[in-house]
Design an enzyme around this catalytic site. Sequence first.
Site, PDB file in Angstrom:
ATOM      1  N   ASP A  70      -0.149  -3.694   1.031  1.00  0.00           N
ATOM      2  CA  ASP A  70       0.659  -3.516  -0.179  1.00  0.00           C
ATOM      3  C   ASP A  70       1.379  -2.175  -0.121  1.00  0.00           C
ATOM      4  OD1 ASP A  70       1.261  -4.294  -3.116  1.00  0.00           O
ATOM      5  OD2 ASP A  70       0.558  -2.218  -3.262  1.00  0.00           O
ATOM      6  N   TYR A  90       6.833   4.473  -2.842  1.00  0.00           N
ATOM      7  CA  TYR A  90       5.739   5.237  -2.228  1.00  0.00           C
ATOM      8  C   TYR A  90       6.219   6.117  -1.072  1.00  0.00           C
ATOM      9  CZ  TYR A  90       2.870   1.677  -4.630  1.00  0.00           C
ATOM     10  OH  TYR A  90       2.304   0.827  -5.548  1.00  0.00           O
ATOM     11  N   LYS A 103       7.992  -3.491  -2.992  1.00  0.00           N
ATOM     12  CA  LYS A 103       8.449  -3.567  -4.391  1.00  0.00           C
ATOM     13  C   LYS A 103       9.801  -2.905  -4.616  1.00  0.00           C
ATOM     14  CE  LYS A 103       3.541  -2.974  -5.545  1.00  0.00           C
ATOM     15  NZ  LYS A 103       3.050  -1.928  -4.613  1.00  0.00           N
ATOM     16  N   HIS A 156       8.794  -3.782  -9.411  1.00  0.00           N
ATOM     17  CA  HIS A 156       7.680  -2.831  -9.589  1.00  0.00           C
ATOM     18  C   HIS A 156       7.304  -2.653 -11.067  1.00  0.00           C
ATOM     19  CE1 HIS A 156       5.816   0.745  -7.203  1.00  0.00           C
ATOM     20  NE2 HIS A 156       5.016   0.399  -8.177  1.00  0.00           N
TER      21      HIS A 156
HETATM   22  N1  LIG Z   1       2.109  -1.941  -8.912  1.00  0.00           N
HETATM   23  C1  LIG Z   1       1.835  -0.731  -9.320  1.00  0.00           C
HETATM   24  O1  LIG Z   1       2.468  -0.205 -10.244  1.00  0.00           O
HETATM   25  C2  LIG Z   1       0.722   0.023  -8.664  1.00  0.00           C
HETATM   26  C3  LIG Z   1       0.185   1.168  -9.309  1.00  0.00           C
HETATM   27  C4  LIG Z   1      -0.870   1.825  -8.684  1.00  0.00           C
HETATM   28  C5  LIG Z   1      -1.370   1.382  -7.469  1.00  0.00           C
HETATM   29  N2  LIG Z   1      -0.803   0.279  -6.854  1.00  0.00           N
HETATM   30  C6  LIG Z   1      -1.317  -0.219  -5.535  1.00  0.00           C
HETATM   31  O2  LIG Z   1      -2.730  -0.296  -5.599  1.00  0.00           O
HETATM   32  C7  LIG Z   1      -3.303   0.520  -4.575  1.00  0.00           C
HETATM   33  C8  LIG Z   1      -4.650   1.067  -4.986  1.00  0.00           C
HETATM   34  O3  LIG Z   1      -4.603   1.834  -6.154  1.00  0.00           O
HETATM   35  P1  LIG Z   1      -4.807   3.418  -6.152  1.00  0.00           P
HETATM   36  O4  LIG Z   1      -4.283   3.986  -4.894  1.00  0.00           O
HETATM   37  O5  LIG Z   1      -4.242   3.886  -7.436  1.00  0.00           O
HETATM   38  O6  LIG Z   1      -6.376   3.668  -6.291  1.00  0.00           O
HETATM   39  P2  LIG Z   1      -7.746   3.093  -5.728  1.00  0.00           P
HETATM   40  O7  LIG Z   1      -7.526   2.188  -4.586  1.00  0.00           O
HETATM   41  O8  LIG Z   1      -8.498   2.568  -6.898  1.00  0.00           O
HETATM   42  O9  LIG Z   1      -8.490   4.418  -5.252  1.00  0.00           O
HETATM   43  C9  LIG Z   1      -8.084   5.121  -4.112  1.00  0.00           C
HETATM   44  C10 LIG Z   1      -9.078   6.255  -3.867  1.00  0.00           C
HETATM   45  O10 LIG Z   1     -10.365   5.713  -3.597  1.00  0.00           O
HETATM   46  C11 LIG Z   1     -10.893   6.310  -2.427  1.00  0.00           C
HETATM   47  N3  LIG Z   1     -11.722   5.299  -1.763  1.00  0.00           N
HETATM   48  C12 LIG Z   1     -11.284   4.107  -1.280  1.00  0.00           C
HETATM   49  N4  LIG Z   1     -12.304   3.414  -0.738  1.00  0.00           N
HETATM   50  C13 LIG Z   1     -13.408   4.178  -0.886  1.00  0.00           C
HETATM   51  C14 LIG Z   1     -14.752   4.002  -0.505  1.00  0.00           C
HETATM   52  N5  LIG Z   1     -15.172   2.881   0.103  1.00  0.00           N
HETATM   53  N6  LIG Z   1     -15.631   4.999  -0.793  1.00  0.00           N
HETATM   54  C15 LIG Z   1     -15.225   6.114  -1.427  1.00  0.00           C
HETATM   55  N7  LIG Z   1     -13.948   6.340  -1.800  1.00  0.00           N
HETATM   56  C16 LIG Z   1     -13.041   5.382  -1.529  1.00  0.00           C
HETATM   57  C17 LIG Z   1      -9.702   6.695  -1.605  1.00  0.00           C
HETATM   58  O11 LIG Z   1     -10.066   7.732  -0.712  1.00  0.00           O
HETATM   59  P3  LIG Z   1      -9.365   7.996   0.742  1.00  0.00           P
HETATM   60  O12 LIG Z   1      -7.914   7.645   0.642  1.00  0.00           O
HETATM   61  O13 LIG Z   1      -9.618   9.432   0.980  1.00  0.00           O
HETATM   62  O14 LIG Z   1     -10.059   7.125   1.763  1.00  0.00           O
HETATM   63  C18 LIG Z   1      -8.730   7.130  -2.681  1.00  0.00           C
HETATM   64  O15 LIG Z   1      -8.969   8.449  -3.080  1.00  0.00           O
HETATM   65  C19 LIG Z   1      -2.226   1.583  -4.343  1.00  0.00           C
HETATM   66  O16 LIG Z   1      -2.413   2.275  -3.136  1.00  0.00           O
HETATM   67  C20 LIG Z   1      -0.985   0.733  -4.392  1.00  0.00           C
HETATM   68  O17 LIG Z   1      -0.821   0.034  -3.166  1.00  0.00           O
HETATM   69  C21 LIG Z   1       0.215  -0.402  -7.447  1.00  0.00           C
END
Ligand SMILES: NC(=O)c1ccc[n+]([C@@H]2O[C@H](COP(=O)([O-])OP(=O)(O)OC[C@H]3O[C@@H](n4cnc5c(N)ncnc54)[C@H](OP(=O)(O)O)[C@@H]3O)[C@@H](O)[C@H]2O)c1
Length: 332
Positions: free
Chosen positions: A74, A79, A107, A140
């Site tokens: 994704d 980004y 997106k 998006h």
């Molecule tokens: N459509 C939208 O508007 C929208 C908005 C927000 C996000 N998104 C998508 O959703 C994805 C995920 O959301 P997010 O990036 O906000 O947050 P998330 O995936 O909930 O959290 C990411 C964080 O969790 C840590 N992490 C991941 N796996 C882990 C594990 N097994 N143990 C410990 N820590 C862990 C990562 O650390 P490290 O990176 O240091 O490994 C990072 O700091 C985004 O990257 C994006 O692709 C879309």
Amino acid sequence: MLCNYVLLLVLCANFVFSDVIPAPKLKLRDGREIPSLALGTWLGNNTQGRIEPHSTEVEDAVSAAIDLGYRHIDTAYAYKVEDQVGRAVNKKIAAGVKREELFITTKLWNDRHAREAVVPALRESLDQLKLDYVDLYLIHWPVGQFGNQSYDYTDYVDTWRGMLEAKALGLARSVGVSNFNQQQIDRLAAAGLELPAVLQVEINLNLQQPSLLAYCRDHHIVVMGYTPFGSLFPSKAREDAPPPRVDDPALVGMGEKYNKTVTQIIVRYLLDLGIIPIPKALKPAHIAQNFAVFDFSLSQEDRDWLKTYDKGYRTIPQLKWLDHPYYPFEKS
Ligand SMILES: NC(=O)c1ccc[n+]([C@@H]2O[C@H](COP(=O)([O-])OP(=O)(O)OC[C@H]3O[C@@H](n4cnc5c(N)ncnc54)[C@H](OP(=O)(O)O)[C@@H]3O)[C@@H](O)[C@H]2O)c1
Ligand SMILES: *[C@@H]1O[C@H](CO)[C@@H](O)[C@H](O)[C@H]1NC(C)=O
Ligand SMILES: *[C@@H]1O[C@H](CO)[C@@H](O)[C@H](O)[C@H]1NC(C)=O
Ligand SMILES: *[C@@H]1O[C@H](CO)[C@@H](O)[C@H](O)[C@H]1NC(C)=O
């Protein structure tokens, strides 16, 4: 030296013979299939604002993920990492992974909402990704905003017409929306247009969105859930964020019971909700952990417990767009 060699052999053997179970696929309303777990690639925000990409961190993460069995990535124009995603994906294709096995989602950003701007915007993303098509292209946000920050009041129904044109051209195999509410999707249907194949919204323990999920089930719209870890990590949690944190005793106990990490328990639970979680991770150990979730199942009792963390709490309310007529979320 010998020691290193032996270690390498062991690692390779582990990889070749490892019993990593692939993510099952879900069926989209347009007839195509989508892998039920995706790697997120948004670097996120820190207290200074947006974290800028700086080297090959995302490229390395995507490469590691594909090696580990991930087939769905994704990303988004906003980004600023599509180039890195593209380098990793093309490298893996050159090494023998079939393009058809990979599922790439990107997106359309808010500053390209004019109907005639959609196809050129997607072409720019494809140029960054160095791909001929993406598997899924999402609007998006329903909110339009020009580069100079002033609002673009283009009706997202018109933007959606541009998305369908991108699909007709084969530049996106499937199209969908992100951060739309139910009424906004209803308006697409009322305009007589094909419904989105996918809705991507925030879903995590604190924001489980049962009624939106039921609506999507009824309309055969597959849901991708972003920010799957919500406020789990104290470093990311706002002061007002409800529990749990990663050291929550009930979650830790559950992890011990299944011999899984708390994050794996959560990814498993989100899969059980019927959605596609999008955990983002740069660290290889995290990337691996988040995918090792297809070899166990949670008891009904544990799922019932995990449901109690749902507080309707949003980590990404984007309050700065509250006064836009198409602001999608509850305004309280
Ligand atoms: N459509 C939208 O508007 C929208 C908005 C927000 C996000 N998104 C998508 O959703 C994805 C995920 O959301 P997010 O990036 O906000 O947050 P998330 O995936 O909930 O959290 C990411 C964080 O969790 C840590 N992490 C991941 N796996 C882990 C594990 N097994 N143990 C410990 N820590 C862990 C990562 O650390 P490290 O990176 O240091 O490994 C990072 O700091 C985004 O990257 C994006 O692709 C879309
Ligand atoms: C991240 O920071 C940027 C720059 O400050 C801001 O415009 C954006 O809304 C923030 N994103 C989120 C999801 O908080
Ligand atoms: C912002 O950009 C839009 C689109 O280019 C333009 O129509 C509008 O006049 C600009 N607004 C301001 C305040 O500069
Ligand atoms: C628990 O999980 C770890 C990590 O996946 C594994 O190495 C270990 O063998 C497991 N233990 C049991 C008792 O299954």
